[in-house]
Every structure is written in C-alpha cells, then in structure tokens.
Design a protein around this motif. Structure first.
Motif, PDB file in Angstrom:
ATOM      1  N   VAL A 120       2.898  14.708 -42.450  1.00 52.54           N
ATOM      2  CA  VAL A 120       1.945  15.376 -43.012  1.00 52.54           C
ATOM      3  C   VAL A 120       1.073  16.446 -42.217  1.00 52.54           C
ATOM      4  O   VAL A 120       0.824  17.741 -42.460  1.00 52.54           O
ATOM      5  CB  VAL A 120       0.818  14.660 -43.833  1.00 52.54           C
ATOM      6  N   GLY A 121       0.594  16.074 -41.196  1.00 48.15           N
ATOM      7  CA  GLY A 121      -0.126  16.633 -40.166  1.00 48.15           C
ATOM      8  C   GLY A 121       0.354  17.853 -39.423  1.00 48.15           C
ATOM      9  O   GLY A 121       0.003  19.025 -39.224  1.00 48.15           O
ATOM     10  N   ALA A 122       1.748  17.658 -38.942  1.00 48.43           N
ATOM     11  CA  ALA A 122       2.526  18.718 -38.152  1.00 48.43           C
ATOM     12  C   ALA A 122       2.671  19.940 -39.344  1.00 48.43           C
ATOM     13  O   ALA A 122       2.609  20.899 -38.954  1.00 48.43           O
ATOM     14  CB  ALA A 122       3.930  18.346 -37.697  1.00 48.43           C
ATOM     15  N   ALA A 123       3.171  19.558 -40.611  1.00 46.70           N
ATOM     16  CA  ALA A 123       3.281  20.475 -41.498  1.00 46.70           C
ATOM     17  C   ALA A 123       2.270  21.413 -41.752  1.00 46.70           C
ATOM     18  O   ALA A 123       2.084  22.480 -41.892  1.00 46.70           O
ATOM     19  CB  ALA A 123       3.756  19.977 -42.808  1.00 46.70           C
ATOM     20  N   SER A 124       0.932  20.648 -41.849  1.00 46.96           N
ATOM     21  CA  SER A 124      -0.343  21.202 -42.350  1.00 46.96           C
ATOM     22  C   SER A 124      -0.968  22.220 -41.109  1.00 46.96           C
ATOM     23  O   SER A 124      -1.496  23.332 -41.195  1.00 46.96           O
ATOM     24  CB  SER A 124      -1.415  20.253 -42.547  1.00 46.96           C
ATOM     25  N   GLY A 125      -0.796  21.526 -39.908  1.00 42.45           N
ATOM     26  CA  GLY A 125      -1.248  22.416 -38.845  1.00 42.45           C
ATOM     27  C   GLY A 125      -0.315  23.636 -38.523  1.00 42.45           C
ATOM     28  O   GLY A 125      -0.972  24.593 -38.224  1.00 42.45           O
ATOM     29  N   GLY A 126       0.895  23.497 -38.535  1.00 37.60           N
ATOM     30  CA  GLY A 126       1.760  24.739 -38.489  1.00 37.60           C
ATOM     31  C   GLY A 126       1.358  25.634 -39.571  1.00 37.60           C
ATOM     32  O   GLY A 126       1.398  26.821 -39.359  1.00 37.60           O
ATOM     33  N   LEU A 127       1.192  25.207 -40.972  1.00 33.68           N
ATOM     34  CA  LEU A 127       0.657  26.375 -41.713  1.00 33.68           C
ATOM     35  C   LEU A 127      -0.706  27.212 -41.341  1.00 33.68           C
ATOM     36  O   LEU A 127      -0.794  28.004 -41.623  1.00 33.68           O
ATOM     37  CB  LEU A 127       0.562  25.510 -43.281  1.00 33.68           C
ATOM     38  N   LEU A 128      -1.608  26.261 -41.022  1.00 37.52           N
ATOM     39  CA  LEU A 128      -2.854  26.709 -40.622  1.00 37.52           C
ATOM     40  C   LEU A 128      -2.772  27.666 -39.528  1.00 37.52           C
ATOM     41  O   LEU A 128      -3.376  28.478 -39.581  1.00 37.52           O
ATOM     42  CB  LEU A 128      -3.799  25.406 -40.354  1.00 37.52           C
ATOM     43  N   ALA A 129      -1.903  27.254 -38.491  1.00 34.52           N
ATOM     44  CA  ALA A 129      -1.681  28.222 -37.404  1.00 34.52           C
ATOM     45  C   ALA A 129      -1.267  29.564 -37.761  1.00 34.52           C
ATOM     46  O   ALA A 129      -1.551  30.336 -36.896  1.00 34.52           O
ATOM     47  CB  ALA A 129      -1.048  27.313 -36.152  1.00 34.52           C
ATOM     48  N   SER A 130      -0.367  29.607 -38.663  1.00 36.15           N
ATOM     49  CA  SER A 130       0.239  30.652 -38.964  1.00 36.15           C
ATOM     50  C   SER A 130      -0.949  31.571 -39.653  1.00 36.15           C
ATOM     51  O   SER A 130      -0.627  32.999 -39.551  1.00 36.15           O
ATOM     52  CB  SER A 130       1.314  30.590 -40.163  1.00 36.15           C
ATOM     53  N   TYR A 131      -2.050  31.115 -40.097  1.00 39.52           N
ATOM     54  CA  TYR A 131      -3.326  32.019 -40.413  1.00 39.52           C
ATOM     55  C   TYR A 131      -4.129  32.281 -39.210  1.00 39.52           C
ATOM     56  O   TYR A 131      -4.434  33.564 -38.695  1.00 39.52           O
ATOM     57  CB  TYR A 131      -3.930  31.520 -41.612  1.00 39.52           C
TER      58      TYR A 131
END
Length: 399
Positions: A142-153
C-alpha cells in the motif's frame, strides 16, 4: 489470533505503510531531484540503517526498562516529527539529518512490536511473527503504491503522507496499546545489551551467526531494488508510478500466494534448509533476469521471481533462529536476525552504489548472483556443530 495480536498487526501495517511512502524513493530523490551520485545516495541510506541498528538496540533495552507501550510511543514521536519536518525542510543536508531521525525512530519501534507480539500470545509459537511479517508486506504494498502516486505530483507530498501515517499509528497506539503494557512488561523481553555476555549455548549462537552470513548476502542483494534498481528504472525512462507498482505486486503476492507456498513446501520442500536452498536458486534467477532487463515487463518478471524466493527464505531464517534459541532467549535470537537484516540494508546501498558507478548495473547483478553462493555454504554448515538432542540436526531439518 487473539485481539491483542490483531491490534499489533494493524499497527505494524500502518507503521510500515508510512515508512514505505518514502524508502523506495530515497535513491530517486537524492540522485534525480537533488542531483547527487548513486554512491552518495548509498551513503545516506547506509546512515539511515546505522541509526536503525542503534535504535533497535536502544528499543530493546527500553522495552525491558519501561515496557512496550512507552517504547513504541517514543519511537513513533521521533519518526512522526522527522517526517513532518521533512515535508517543509528537504534540501540535501536537512534531508540527511531527518533521514537519520527516521531510521532511529523506526529502529526503536520494530523490536518492541515483535517483542509485544510474542508476549501477548506466547502459545502462538511462530504464528504471531508470521502475522507481523504479512502485515509488513501489506504496508509495503500500500505504501509504495501510494508514495509513487504522490511523488508523481510533488515529492513533498510523499513526506507529508509519511507523517500522516505515523500520526495514525500514534493515535492507534495511544488508544489501544496501553492495555498490552502489563503483558509485555512481564514477559521479560530480551535484548543485546543484557544478553550478549550470557549466551547459554555458544554452539547455538555460532550456528545462528553462520546461518546469518547467508542472510546478510540476501539482504545486500534485495535492498538493491530499493536503491540502485529504482534509480536504474529512471534512467530507462520508466515512470515512478510504474516502479511503485512493482512493490504493489510484491506485497500482493506475499499476501495472496501463501497457500501456494504452503502447498509447495508441504509436498516437495520438506526441510527448512531445503526451503532456503530453493529460495536462493530463485533469487539467482531473478537477478539473472535483471541483468538483461531493459523494458518494464522484464522488471515485472524479475520482481515476480524475486518474491517467490523471498517467501521461501525470509520466514525460514527466523524459524530456525527460534528453534536454535535456548529457553528464554528467543527474543535475543530474533533480535540478532533483525540486526543482520538491517546490516544488509545498511551495506547494500553503498555496495550497490559503488559497483553501479564504477562498473555498471549489469556487472552488479552478476556479482550478486555469485555472492548468493555464500548462502548455500552457510546454510549447509550452520548446524554441523550442534549436538544438543533437542535441537540437533533432525529438528533443524524439519519445518
């Protein structure tokens, strides 16, 4: 499982979700966003791991002195404060200092969580530790997927999300962990400071250290996915969100493929040593695939292979440590295993960064494949000196 263990499992999942917002992206942030070399990135992550080891030892001592509840609260406060400050101040030197704080706080939390899990369900054997292992991987997914999504912004959203997850864990611990205090405090958890001079059976301890030599190599290789490989995907033009999905695949497989692994072990892999051997072969295959990977699909295949290897090796080593441990020393032996794993996560980024900068990624992958051979040797040798009838070779050979 008892309700108390479920609370700890939920807490572990939230805690690791927060940590996983950031750790897969550390090398990318230092190398790509801050413009530092992979070697520098490796040194920073190594410093984070060193502070994790220090926190681990202090956390174990604090668990004995003040109990699990207060120890966990202290660790969460340190990590939560570091994460929120990092959301505002994230230039290179600030990033380094706050990464040290995150490593130290997380190091305090983990041994206390594991010690509490064993204390509140002593008759559960390895089941509470297996549950914590699965919870960690849910958090990774969950964390890795969420972190990557946030980092793309925006990258600072990753730091903010990290802090919010630690805040959630803090609230959970504050509300529900207090009643676990009595059980965990009375369990007399063990730690390196008090036990390092009173190891009851030196043959068992020597066997554990030999076994952990191969475990160290596995972690040095595994941590490359979080460091050099993450940066390598960026040089190939693979988006951050795609890289984060790799960890989602990893976490999902660990949760949903447990019945498959149980079936394979039950039918064809009849000993813990064989389980490690199979895992090492699978690890080697994963890095051979990586040596030729130039497109995203190849990284997906390599991650799938790697995850199967992980599911064989990671649970086997703590299980053997539990079997090796003299009475009353189970926590100490698990602490050694955790410290060795942290040591691999400390050495790996620096080793991988230097190798990649000097010789390239392909050479790094081939070297790691060769290093896995050390694991075969240590797994073969670790129990040869054991003569205790209760934990002799026959017990070591059964899962």
């Amino acid at each position: 499982m008892p309700k108390a263990v479920w609370l700890l499992v939920i807490g572990m999942a939230i805690n690791v979700t927060g940590a996983s917002f950031l750790w897969p992206l550390n090398t990318i942030y230092i190398h790509v966003e801050l413009g530092m070399s992979l070697t520098v990135a490796g040194i920073v992550i190594m410093g984070n791991a060193v502070m994790g080891i220090i926190g681990n030892l202090i956390g174990g001592k604090l668990f004995d002195r003040i109990g699990g509840y207060r120890t966990i609260i202290l660790g969460v406060v340190i990590t939560m404060a570091s994460a929120f400050i990092l959301a505002v101040f994230n230039d290179f030197y600030q990033y380094v200092i706050l990464m040290l704080g995150l490593g130290f706080g997380a190091g305090i939390i983990i041994p206390a969580m594991y010690a509490m899990a064993g204390a509140v369900w002593p008759e559960g054997g390895r089941r509470p530790f297996n549950a914590m292992y699965v919870a960690q991987n849910i958090g990774v997914s969950v964390g890795a997927a969420s972190g990557g999504l946030l980092a793309s912004y925006r990258f600072d959203l990753v730091f903010l999300g990290n802090g919010l997850m630690y805040l959630s864990f803090f609230i959970l611990a504050l509300l529900f962990f207090r009643h676990l205090q009595a059980d965990s405090a009375s369990a007399a958890a063990t730690n390196v400071f008090e036990q390092s001079q009173e190891v009851e059976n030196r043959k068992r301890f020597k066997a554990l250290l030999i076994l952990c030599g191969g475990f160290l190599i596995c972690w040095i290789a595994y941590v490359q996915w979080q460091t050099t490989i993450s940066a390598h995907t960026q040089t190939l033009g693979i988006p951050l969100t795609y890289y984060s999905i790799l960890w989602t695949i990893n976490g999902a497989m660990i949760v949903f493929c447990q019945p498959i692994i149980k079936l394979l072990i039950g039918r064809w892999v009849h000993s813990l040593k064989a389980q490690i051997y199979v895992g090492l072969v699978i690890f080697m295959c994963a890095y051979l695939v990586l040596s030729q990977a130039e497109v995203y699909a190849a990284f997906v295949v390599a991650m799938v292979i790697l995850t199967f290897g992980e599911m064989f090796v990671w649970p086997a080593v703590p299980t053997i440590a539990h079997q090796l441990a003299p009475e009353g020393k189970a926590g100490f032996y698990q602490g050694i295993v955790n410290s060795i794993g942290t040591g691999g996560r400390m050495i790996g980024p620096f080793f991988g960064g230097v190798m990649a900068d000097l010789f390239g990624m392909t050479a790094l992958f081939y070297v790691l494949v060769v290093l896995f051979l050390v694991g075969f040797v240590t797994t073969s040798l670790y129990d040869r000196a054991l003569t205790d009838e209760r934990i002799g070779r026959r017990d070591m050979e059964t899962a």
